[in-house]
Design a protein around this motif. Sequence first.
Motif, PDB file in Angstrom:
ATOM      1  N   GLU A 184      -0.196   3.005  -3.405  1.00 35.05           N
ATOM      2  CA  GLU A 184      -0.731   1.763  -2.829  1.00 35.05           C
ATOM      3  C   GLU A 184      -0.675   1.780  -1.306  1.00 35.05           C
ATOM      4  O   GLU A 184      -1.648   1.418  -0.642  1.00 35.05           O
ATOM      5  N   THR A 185       0.463   2.195  -0.764  1.00 36.80           N
ATOM      6  CA  THR A 185       0.596   2.284   0.697  1.00 36.80           C
ATOM      7  C   THR A 185      -0.390   3.297   1.261  1.00 36.80           C
ATOM      8  O   THR A 185      -1.071   3.030   2.257  1.00 36.80           O
ATOM      9  N   TYR A 186      -0.466   4.457   0.616  1.00 42.88           N
ATOM     10  CA  TYR A 186      -1.379   5.497   1.095  1.00 42.88           C
ATOM     11  C   TYR A 186      -2.825   5.004   1.070  1.00 42.88           C
ATOM     12  O   TYR A 186      -3.580   5.210   2.026  1.00 42.88           O
ATOM     13  N   ALA A 187      -3.209   4.328   0.002  1.00 40.18           N
ATOM     14  CA  ALA A 187      -4.568   3.795  -0.101  1.00 40.18           C
ATOM     15  C   ALA A 187      -4.844   2.779   1.014  1.00 40.18           C
ATOM     16  O   ALA A 187      -5.950   2.751   1.578  1.00 40.18           O
ATOM     17  N   THR A 188      -3.851   1.980   1.342  1.00 41.64           N
ATOM     18  CA  THR A 188      -3.995   1.015   2.446  1.00 41.64           C
ATOM     19  C   THR A 188      -4.188   1.751   3.764  1.00 41.64           C
ATOM     20  O   THR A 188      -5.044   1.380   4.573  1.00 41.64           O
ATOM     21  N   TRP A 189      -3.402   2.800   3.991  1.00 41.51           N
ATOM     22  CA  TRP A 189      -3.529   3.581   5.220  1.00 41.51           C
ATOM     23  C   TRP A 189      -4.914   4.208   5.330  1.00 41.51           C
ATOM     24  O   TRP A 189      -5.525   4.213   6.402  1.00 41.51           O
ATOM     25  N   VAL A 190      -5.397   4.762   4.218  1.00 43.78           N
ATOM     26  CA  VAL A 190      -6.731   5.373   4.210  1.00 43.78           C
ATOM     27  C   VAL A 190      -7.777   4.325   4.567  1.00 43.78           C
ATOM     28  O   VAL A 190      -8.666   4.568   5.396  1.00 43.78           O
ATOM     29  N   GLU A 191      -7.687   3.152   3.964  1.00 49.57           N
ATOM     30  CA  GLU A 191      -8.649   2.085   4.252  1.00 49.57           C
ATOM     31  C   GLU A 191      -8.547   1.626   5.712  1.00 49.57           C
ATOM     32  O   GLU A 191      -9.560   1.357   6.349  1.00 49.57           O
ATOM     33  N   MET A 192      -7.321   1.542   6.235  1.00 43.71           N
ATOM     34  CA  MET A 192      -7.142   1.160   7.641  1.00 43.71           C
ATOM     35  C   MET A 192      -7.852   2.149   8.563  1.00 43.71           C
ATOM     36  O   MET A 192      -8.576   1.748   9.470  1.00 43.71           O
ATOM     37  N   LEU A 193      -7.634   3.443   8.330  1.00 45.58           N
ATOM     38  CA  LEU A 193      -8.280   4.449   9.177  1.00 45.58           C
ATOM     39  C   LEU A 193      -9.793   4.403   9.021  1.00 45.58           C
ATOM     40  O   LEU A 193     -10.525   4.507  10.009  1.00 45.58           O
ATOM     41  N   ARG A 194     -10.263   4.245   7.800  1.00 49.83           N
ATOM     42  CA  ARG A 194     -11.707   4.171   7.554  1.00 49.83           C
ATOM     43  C   ARG A 194     -12.329   3.019   8.352  1.00 49.83           C
ATOM     44  O   ARG A 194     -13.413   3.135   8.902  1.00 49.83           O
ATOM     45  N   SER A 195     -11.593   1.928   8.442  1.00 52.58           N
ATOM     46  CA  SER A 195     -12.086   0.748   9.134  1.00 52.58           C
ATOM     47  C   SER A 195     -11.926   0.839  10.654  1.00 52.58           C
ATOM     48  O   SER A 195     -12.815   0.444  11.410  1.00 52.58           O
ATOM     49  N   LEU A 196     -10.794   1.362  11.106  1.00 52.15           N
ATOM     50  CA  LEU A 196     -10.458   1.312  12.529  1.00 52.15           C
ATOM     51  C   LEU A 196     -10.960   2.481  13.368  1.00 52.15           C
ATOM     52  O   LEU A 196     -11.279   2.303  14.543  1.00 52.15           O
ATOM     53  N   VAL A 197     -11.009   3.672  12.806  1.00 54.05           N
ATOM     54  CA  VAL A 197     -11.290   4.863  13.608  1.00 54.05           C
ATOM     55  C   VAL A 197     -12.682   4.879  14.231  1.00 54.05           C
ATOM     56  O   VAL A 197     -12.812   5.218  15.411  1.00 54.05           O
ATOM     57  N   PRO A 198     -13.723   4.532  13.504  1.00 55.05           N
ATOM     58  CA  PRO A 198     -15.053   4.700  14.117  1.00 55.05           C
ATOM     59  C   PRO A 198     -15.225   4.013  15.472  1.00 55.05           C
ATOM     60  O   PRO A 198     -15.840   4.577  16.367  1.00 55.05           O
TER      61      PRO A 198
END
Length: 118
Positions: free
Chosen positions: A5-19
């Motif tokens: 769950e934490t890892y999935a949240t981190w992945v979603e955060m990066l997907r949203s924030l990095v671009p």
Amino acid sequence: MVGPETYATWVEMLRSLVPQGRTHRLAVVAAGMLQHAVNVAMRRSRRRAPSAKACKALIAATEDLDASGEHGEIPEVLKKLFRDAGVSPNRVNARGDAYSIIDTAIQEFVGWEDMPWE
């Protein structure tokens, strides 16, 4: 290491924030993720020896906080996180010089406790 769950949240955060994110901010976020992972790994290692290479690398990195040193598996952990998020950690500055959010995140991770103003 931190749970699905934490890892999935981190992945979603990066997907949203990095671009559209600024490297100096993204690096602190990624370093914070590593710091959290270290805390989890340390708690687990008190109960039993850490088995994953990533856990061992994170614990070792906190014991030898040298920004110019070898960081073992840490770059690979971050590369996987960015790859799973489907975003590139590679950037080019206004002068055309290539750099990586991963390198900056490792510097932030290694210097997490540094407070030069004190």
